[in-house]
Design a protein around this motif. Sequence first.
Motif, mmCIF file in Angstrom:
data_model
loop_
_atom_site.group_PDB
_atom_site.id
_atom_site.type_symbol
_atom_site.label_atom_id
_atom_site.label_comp_id
_atom_site.label_asym_id
_atom_site.label_seq_id
_atom_site.Cartn_x
_atom_site.Cartn_y
_atom_site.Cartn_z
ATOM 1 N N PHE A 30 -1.413 13.397 0.615
ATOM 2 C CA PHE A 30 -0.801 13.620 1.922
ATOM 3 C C PHE A 30 -1.319 14.909 2.543
ATOM 4 O O PHE A 30 -1.474 15.009 3.760
ATOM 5 N N ALA A 31 -1.579 15.881 1.703
ATOM 6 C CA ALA A 31 -2.107 17.146 2.214
ATOM 7 C C ALA A 31 -3.492 16.943 2.822
ATOM 8 O O ALA A 31 -3.812 17.515 3.866
ATOM 9 N N ILE A 32 -4.305 16.099 2.194
ATOM 10 C CA ILE A 32 -5.631 15.804 2.762
ATOM 11 C C ILE A 32 -5.459 15.143 4.129
ATOM 12 O O ILE A 32 -6.109 15.501 5.109
ATOM 13 N N PHE A 33 -4.541 14.185 4.164
ATOM 14 C CA PHE A 33 -4.210 13.487 5.415
ATOM 15 C C PHE A 33 -3.785 14.514 6.476
ATOM 16 O O PHE A 33 -4.252 14.500 7.620
ATOM 17 N N GLY A 34 -2.912 15.425 6.055
ATOM 18 C CA GLY A 34 -2.417 16.446 6.973
ATOM 19 C C GLY A 34 -3.509 17.394 7.444
ATOM 20 O O GLY A 34 -3.536 17.782 8.609
ATOM 21 N N THR A 53 -3.704 4.715 11.617
ATOM 22 C CA THR A 53 -4.732 3.727 11.917
ATOM 23 C C THR A 53 -5.939 3.928 11.001
ATOM 24 O O THR A 53 -6.463 2.978 10.413
ATOM 25 N N PHE A 54 -6.381 5.164 10.881
ATOM 26 C CA PHE A 54 -7.598 5.454 10.122
ATOM 27 C C PHE A 54 -7.321 5.425 8.627
ATOM 28 O O PHE A 54 -8.128 4.953 7.839
ATOM 29 N N PHE A 55 -6.154 5.963 8.286
ATOM 30 C CA PHE A 55 -5.694 5.963 6.909
ATOM 31 C C PHE A 55 -5.635 4.526 6.400
ATOM 32 O O PHE A 55 -6.221 4.172 5.374
ATOM 33 N N GLY A 56 -4.951 3.679 7.158
ATOM 34 C CA GLY A 56 -4.750 2.296 6.755
ATOM 35 C C GLY A 56 -6.044 1.497 6.772
ATOM 36 O O GLY A 56 -6.345 0.753 5.826
ATOM 37 N N ALA A 57 -6.823 1.674 7.838
ATOM 38 C CA ALA A 57 -8.061 0.901 7.940
ATOM 39 C C ALA A 57 -8.964 1.198 6.745
ATOM 40 O O ALA A 57 -9.520 0.289 6.109
ATOM 41 N N ALA A 58 -9.087 2.486 6.408
ATOM 42 C CA ALA A 58 -9.926 2.862 5.279
ATOM 43 C C ALA A 58 -9.372 2.278 3.989
ATOM 44 O O ALA A 58 -10.113 1.756 3.149
ATOM 45 N N ALA A 59 -8.050 2.353 3.841
ATOM 46 C CA ALA A 59 -7.439 1.840 2.617
ATOM 47 C C ALA A 59 -7.695 0.345 2.487
ATOM 48 O O ALA A 59 -8.046 -0.146 1.402
ATOM 49 N N TYR A 60 -7.569 -0.378 3.580
ATOM 50 C CA TYR A 60 -7.775 -1.825 3.527
ATOM 51 C C TYR A 60 -9.218 -2.167 3.183
ATOM 52 O O TYR A 60 -9.482 -2.981 2.295
ATOM 53 N N VAL A 61 -10.149 -1.546 3.902
ATOM 54 C CA VAL A 61 -11.549 -1.909 3.685
ATOM 55 C C VAL A 61 -11.990 -1.546 2.268
ATOM 56 O O VAL A 61 -12.521 -2.375 1.523
ATOM 57 N N ALA A 207 -12.091 10.932 9.272
ATOM 58 C CA ALA A 207 -12.758 10.882 7.969
ATOM 59 C C ALA A 207 -11.818 11.394 6.881
ATOM 60 O O ALA A 207 -11.714 10.794 5.804
ATOM 61 N N PHE A 208 -11.120 12.486 7.160
ATOM 62 C CA PHE A 208 -10.152 13.000 6.180
ATOM 63 C C PHE A 208 -9.050 11.969 5.940
ATOM 64 O O PHE A 208 -8.637 11.735 4.806
ATOM 65 N N SER A 209 -8.557 11.363 7.034
ATOM 66 C CA SER A 209 -7.518 10.343 6.883
ATOM 67 C C SER A 209 -8.040 9.207 6.020
ATOM 68 O O SER A 209 -7.312 8.661 5.184
ATOM 69 N N GLY A 210 -9.299 8.820 6.259
ATOM 70 C CA GLY A 210 -9.880 7.721 5.493
ATOM 71 C C GLY A 210 -9.930 8.049 4.009
ATOM 72 O O GLY A 210 -9.553 7.233 3.166
ATOM 73 N N LEU A 211 -10.365 9.267 3.696
ATOM 74 C CA LEU A 211 -10.398 9.686 2.298
ATOM 75 C C LEU A 211 -9.003 9.580 1.686
ATOM 76 O O LEU A 211 -8.819 9.000 0.599
ATOM 77 N N ALA A 212 -8.023 10.106 2.412
ATOM 78 C CA ALA A 212 -6.648 10.053 1.912
ATOM 79 C C ALA A 212 -6.205 8.610 1.716
ATOM 80 O O ALA A 212 -5.556 8.275 0.720
ATOM 81 N N GLY A 213 -6.596 7.744 2.658
ATOM 82 C CA GLY A 213 -6.190 6.348 2.575
ATOM 83 C C GLY A 213 -6.701 5.672 1.308
ATOM 84 O O GLY A 213 -5.959 4.971 0.617
ATOM 85 N N VAL A 214 -7.976 5.898 0.991
ATOM 86 C CA VAL A 214 -8.532 5.263 -0.204
ATOM 87 C C VAL A 214 -7.848 5.795 -1.456
ATOM 88 O O VAL A 214 -7.493 5.048 -2.365
ATOM 89 N N LEU A 215 -7.664 7.109 -1.500
ATOM 90 C CA LEU A 215 -7.016 7.692 -2.675
ATOM 91 C C LEU A 215 -5.607 7.125 -2.849
ATOM 92 O O LEU A 215 -5.152 6.862 -3.964
ATOM 93 N N TYR A 216 -4.945 6.926 -1.703
ATOM 94 C CA TYR A 216 -3.590 6.383 -1.731
ATOM 95 C C TYR A 216 -3.602 4.960 -2.297
ATOM 96 O O TYR A 216 -2.793 4.600 -3.143
ATOM 97 N N ALA A 217 -4.549 4.153 -1.807
ATOM 98 C CA ALA A 217 -4.627 2.772 -2.286
ATOM 99 C C ALA A 217 -4.871 2.742 -3.789
ATOM 100 O O ALA A 217 -4.283 1.938 -4.508
ATOM 101 N N MET A 218 -5.717 3.632 -4.260
ATOM 102 C CA MET A 218 -6.016 3.636 -5.685
ATOM 103 C C MET A 218 -4.842 4.186 -6.496
ATOM 104 O O MET A 218 -4.614 3.786 -7.624
ATOM 105 N N LEU A 219 -4.094 5.099 -5.878
ATOM 106 C CA LEU A 219 -2.948 5.668 -6.591
ATOM 107 C C LEU A 219 -1.935 4.586 -6.936
ATOM 108 O O LEU A 219 -1.461 4.497 -8.063
ATOM 109 N N PHE A 220 -1.578 3.771 -5.956
ATOM 110 C CA PHE A 220 -0.520 2.798 -6.187
ATOM 111 C C PHE A 220 -1.051 1.406 -6.485
ATOM 112 O O PHE A 220 -0.282 0.483 -6.699
ATOM 113 N N GLY A 221 -2.360 1.258 -6.425
ATOM 114 C CA GLY A 221 -2.927 -0.043 -6.722
ATOM 115 C C GLY A 221 -2.645 -1.056 -5.636
ATOM 116 O O GLY A 221 -2.800 -2.256 -5.836
#
Lengths: 313, 270, 232, 379, 250
Positions: A30-34, A53-61, A207-221
């Motif tokens: 979340f700090a990266i996102f922030g 939008t960016f967080f989610g899009a990155a996580a999905y892709v 880009a930062f949001s995207g990074l956070a998004g992927v990490l988030y997706a991997m955190l919770f699977g």
Amino acid sequence: MSRTWLAVLAAVVVLPMAVRHAIATEIWIFAIFGLGLNLLLGYTGLLSFGQSTFFGAAAYVAGYLLKHSAINVFLALAIGIAVGAVSAALVGYLCVQRSGLYFIMLTFALNQMFYFIAYQWTTVTGGEDGMPGIGRPALLAVDFRNPLAYYVFVAALFLLSLWIMKRIVESPLGKILQAIRENDVRAEAVGYDVPRFKLLAFVIGGAFSGLAGVLYAMLFGIVPLEAIGFVFSGNVVFATLIGGSGSLYGPIIGSFVFIWLSESVSVVWERWPLLLGVAFVIVVLFFRGGCVEAWARFWSWRERRRAPAGIAP
Amino acid sequence: MLYALMGLGLSLITGVLNIPNFAHGALFAVGAYFLFSAIHAVGNFWLALVLAPVGVALLGLVIEYAGIRPLYAAGHDYQLLFTFGLSLILGEGIIVVWGPIGFSQLPPSILRGGLDLGFIFYPKYRLFVMVMAGLLVLATWLFLEKTRYGAIMRAGIENKEMVSLLGIDVHRLFTAAFALGAYLAGIAGALTAPIRGLSPSMGVDMLGIAFVVVALGGLGNLLGAIAAGLIIGVAQAVVALYWTEASVAVIFAVMAAILLVRPQGLFGIR
Amino acid sequence: MILDIRGINTYYGLGHILHGLTLGVAEGEVVALLGRNGAGKTTTLRSITGLTPPRTGEIRYKGRDIVGLGAHRISRMGIALVPETRGVFSYLTARENLSIARRPGSRWQVEAVLERFPKLREVLDRKGRLLSGGEQQMLAIARALVTGPDLLLLDEPSQGLAPLVVEAVVGTIRELKKERVSMLLVEQNAEMALQLADRVYVIDHGAIVFEGTPAHLRADRQITMTYLGVGG
Amino acid sequence: RAQAKEVVMLGIWPFTGAFSDVGPILDRGMKMALEERGMKILGRPIKYITRDSATQAGASTRRVEEAVDGEGAKFVIGPWSSGVALAVSEVAKRKKVLHYFSGGTEDISGARCHRYSFQWAASPYTAAKTVVDTFMKANPRAKRWHLLVADYAFGWSVEKYIKEVGKTHGLEFVGADRHPLGEREFSNYVTKAAGNKPDVVAMINFGLDAVTAAREIFNFGLTPKLPLIMSWSSGVEELVQLTPEIRENIWVGSNFYYTADTPVAKEFVKSYQAKFGGPPGYAPSAAYGMTRMLLHGFDRAKSVEVQDVVKGLEGIEVNDLVGRMRVDAKTHQTLRPFFFMRCKPKSAMKNPMDFADIIATGDTPLPAQYAACKDIGSF
Amino acid sequence: MALLRTETLTKAFGALTAVNGVTLEVQAGTLHSIIGPNGAGKTTLFNLLTGQFPPTSGRIVFDGRDITRTPAHRIAHLGLARSFQRTNVFPALSILDNVWIAAFARGRSWRGLVWRRSDRYTEIVERARAALADVGLADKADQPAREISHGEQRQLELAIALAAAPRVLLLDEPAAGLSPDETQKMVALVRELKGRYTIVLIEHKMDIIMGVSDRVSVMHFGSLIAEGTPAEIQRNPEVRRAYLGGMVAE
Ligand SMILES: Nc1ncnc2c1ncn2[C@@H]1O[C@H](COP(=O)(O)OP(=O)(O)OP(=O)(O)O)[C@@H](O)[C@H]1O
Ligand SMILES: Nc1ncnc2c1ncn2[C@@H]1O[C@H](COP(=O)(O)OP(=O)(O)OP(=O)(O)O)[C@@H](O)[C@H]1O
Ligand SMILES: [Mg+2]
Ligand SMILES: [Mg+2]
């Protein structure tokens, strides 16, 4: 190395001992996102209410690729960053021409649009079910399924992000963005293409949001639908404001306070959003400037109380 | 028409007061719940329909006085934090007061059933709502365009200081504008209750649409908000017939498309 | 004294603008306030009207201290301002601009004011933003008049006006004076101000540096040179 | 340590968010089942904890993980919404804890089945079969059906089975419209349905979607002239949001209704009424029923270890809340009766909560050729 | 040849034609003043020259190059810098950063834009400090701009324009709001700059105009009504009627 960096490092080390690994990991994500948002909000003066939008899009892709084509972790991160940046470029293109309320509402509405796309496109995103089954592929024999290993990975990436962001805000770009925030007419007159720079800030933030998004997706699977929802966009704004948008470190403190608070309060009382709402109102009415400023005020108050004693003969 | 009504109220608040009001949806829901309670209290739909939005307006009055007034000078970020916090409080407050489970509210008996319009069968109550919303929109528009108060409010949008120099209490004017915006949200909620029923989440469902209406219509442009409300309502109805999956997303797609062509909104001037 | 300002200090945030400024306007008197750009003339007017109230000091209007009252309250007590920016509402018609200022008890009703500025009658239904600069200025003055003020504050009323219109404004000020309206006139056009004024103040850096009759000021080359940048 | 002997059970219920209405009553049901046993199982104390699912997959995942790691929870029941349940099921698989769920996703005992998750609600096939067979028996001439389907996996599978079963009755499906989840503006769908001139409208949706649509169908004057079927309803929770006028001529398929004629149900309904002053709906009953099944699993396994309890549940056969219940070891689907009710007119209602009569139950299990759970896998 | 030239430049705001068919030539190396009553269109003319908004019609040619519809930031790069009539700085930034921003915009290269620390651009920092020294603000470099006095902000305004190392300097009432001695300093500075830059100056203070200008153009209601040396302008009856009036003469 400065004292602030030492403090951050200490926090990185202590946090997993104090709270569970998953929450500690989520705090840094979340700090990266922030950090990404704060480049817009704090430095450029653009209140984006659509960062998810960016967080989610990155996580999905990235999530989709992780699930279906066994890519490695760094490729996943790179793809997430790219998706975050590109989606931010698209949204930013529509939004940077506008300012003030219009900007807020546009980012919000476009966020809603992406949300509904994710909601409806169930074959890919899983809709409301989310996109589950995202693994954390091992890297160089390090098994990221171990929570601590993943925590260390995320914390390292966070420190890297913080360092990069520090370089960015101390670079000419950081100054130019602040100048734009202060007076965009003058910035234009001095020779900066203001919309272009705003877009650049938007893309970096994305880009930062995207990074956070992927990490988030991997955190919770899983990529849950809410990862692209406006509540998420709101949360990061609020975390940043609670921390203090005026400082590079505000979002870090904010995400810590926000996540820790909402997690602990939600266990105590089921109507916890009410308390959260009350907290927002209190922050707004009495603690504008967030934790960073409250802290500064507290110190200056202490100094003032001590000063007379020191001067007294 | 309901969208227009929602948009009108929000446009008034965002445009006149320059405040992003994320609590507008919550006020909408409160309007519906007030109607429900008022019917139980006074036993008469019509009286309740008069009382409920007035109650919301009073609530708006209190909110503006206690919370929003100190924030005019603060940034949008803090205004947003405040109204968002407020919407959480109101939304959860509804659950605490009325319980988490929704209700149905039947229309008054003379408006039950429908009319066969030949090509389509249409519920009387919906027709009533359309007429009411139309009248309200018209009344609000006439009030703002044709009366001195309306002129004062439009003047307040442009230049607060000058208005107060003319001996007009800008603070009271803004309180009134906020209350009027709340009133419009409240009456939209009250009118909607017999159609969509009541549930704590009804406000959030409506908020996104209201923002789109305002963005499309042009900030603070009341006529624009009305037109945008109608356009979105029609677009949604048409799309729902042919491509149901897209009927929600289409609202935002329409908005994005229009803003690409006309970045200042349909009727925006700024 | 209808207006009596004693030692006011006015700030914009941290910026200390007026430093113990003192001046007065007698009943039915026209007083000119001159000074360079940024000397604090407009700030003085904003202090009086309550837009930027002074932090310390006293402003007595008709014997009553009005510091801290809201701008609208002060306006209702009979003080009207014609601001340097004119403040015409651009999305209201000229008629609406006048009608929102209208007050029941005012001694000038809209009709009476239109008598004074016949040109305005032709443009009543035009939106403010379409009016020419001169028309806007006339409208701003007319709008101040329909509130029925006893004290009229004019901030550079000749600004941007063609010479003929300046003549009209000068004429109006003379007539108002006959009706015993008190006026505080801020002007860059010192010549015009000196013709109209009974007394003159010169302000610099938020403080009064000269007080006297126009004749005195004309005689004082030192003051006109130093503070007004004219007279050389 | 004394704590080590505790059996920690987690109820992950939606206290906030989209289904915040049912969170508290789900909690009640689970608590009642545990209290019946004196908060003890096999001589060990049960520690019951809850977490807010917020009907958000991310939040639920996070909180279940936290409860498992931090509180030592080994048995998880809930949540309410299918999507979130699948996320929780993933956690159960990863963390190796037992998960029991009741709701409208086929996947838990279907495509995404695994050793740790169980499904309590009837299979959509069971539901479709019960609904269509029973309704056609009562209205043999109502052959023109219009379907209104929530546009996601659950809706699609029930739709598929209804059409399948419909073939045997020679039904004609004059329309099948899909609406997005969370749709609140049904007027267009209703107008379209009316245009098809059906004999009956059948809805395959849930919660607020179903309530809003039923209300709109009434507003447009389709009901009570036409019968309306709510194929997969929560029963009380949905019906209470409608008025008697709207409910007239509504037929309801549900996993539970409080007039169910079984000893366990009668006892449960009585004590629930006494405690909370109203009859239980589907939500508390499901929570209650799942908890009871779980405890039966303990009894059969004679162990409090997760894997033993899983094995204990597999193939278990008991007479419980809704009648004869069996857990299919191959899919972890609970095989059990599904209810079909008809709403009462206002005049026949004995009290405000007397919504409907059960007119039939059915328990035809999903035929093997449709089963998506090919291999339940190992631990 | 003229360094900066306009051809029948016109700008209309709706019904108001703020700049009306202005044809003006500024010779390289000269100080060219523009005077005229309030609202004559002088500032609007500056706004057109620097690309703040596009003209309704007409052409602007800078150094033989048509810049008529070039956006503001591009024009700044070409070497046209301006100061604003209303103080227009970056309030929260330090004085040095205010100037630094302007210097960087015209820096030789933007390499390291998002990466290099901004204090490592030694050449830019030097140019910024030199500009501050020129206007006498060197010792206040680290104060935020919002905390200095009005007069100092006017000086900063000028420093921002200077730091851009422009070829043409457009000064809009640089002396407004300055106390008499500061005005004197400003005049001295403008005199000194005169050799280094081509300057276009708007001023209401006639003593400055008459003292430093090589040429003076007079605007009235958007149009140029006269042009000449200061002495010629002072004698021009039309100018006296339109602008100078009775105040200057005696
Ligand atoms: N809103 C503001 N915030 C901060 N400072 C201000 C503000 N408005 C004016 N000032 C400063 O206050 C001082 C006095 O300004 P004021 O407008 O009173 O001058 P003035 O005498 O009316 O000048 P002019 O002849 O240019 O109208 C100036 O230094 C100005 O920069
Ligand atoms: N953006 C704008 N929109 C509409 N009108 C404008 C705009 N900018 C300036 N004007 C008008 O154009 C006219 C010329 O303005 P400009 O600022 O160029 O005058 P000026 O010659 O600089 O006067 P001063 O000596 O007072 O600075 C004025 O009447 C002004 O009101
Ligand atoms: Mg002034
Ligand atoms: Mg100018």
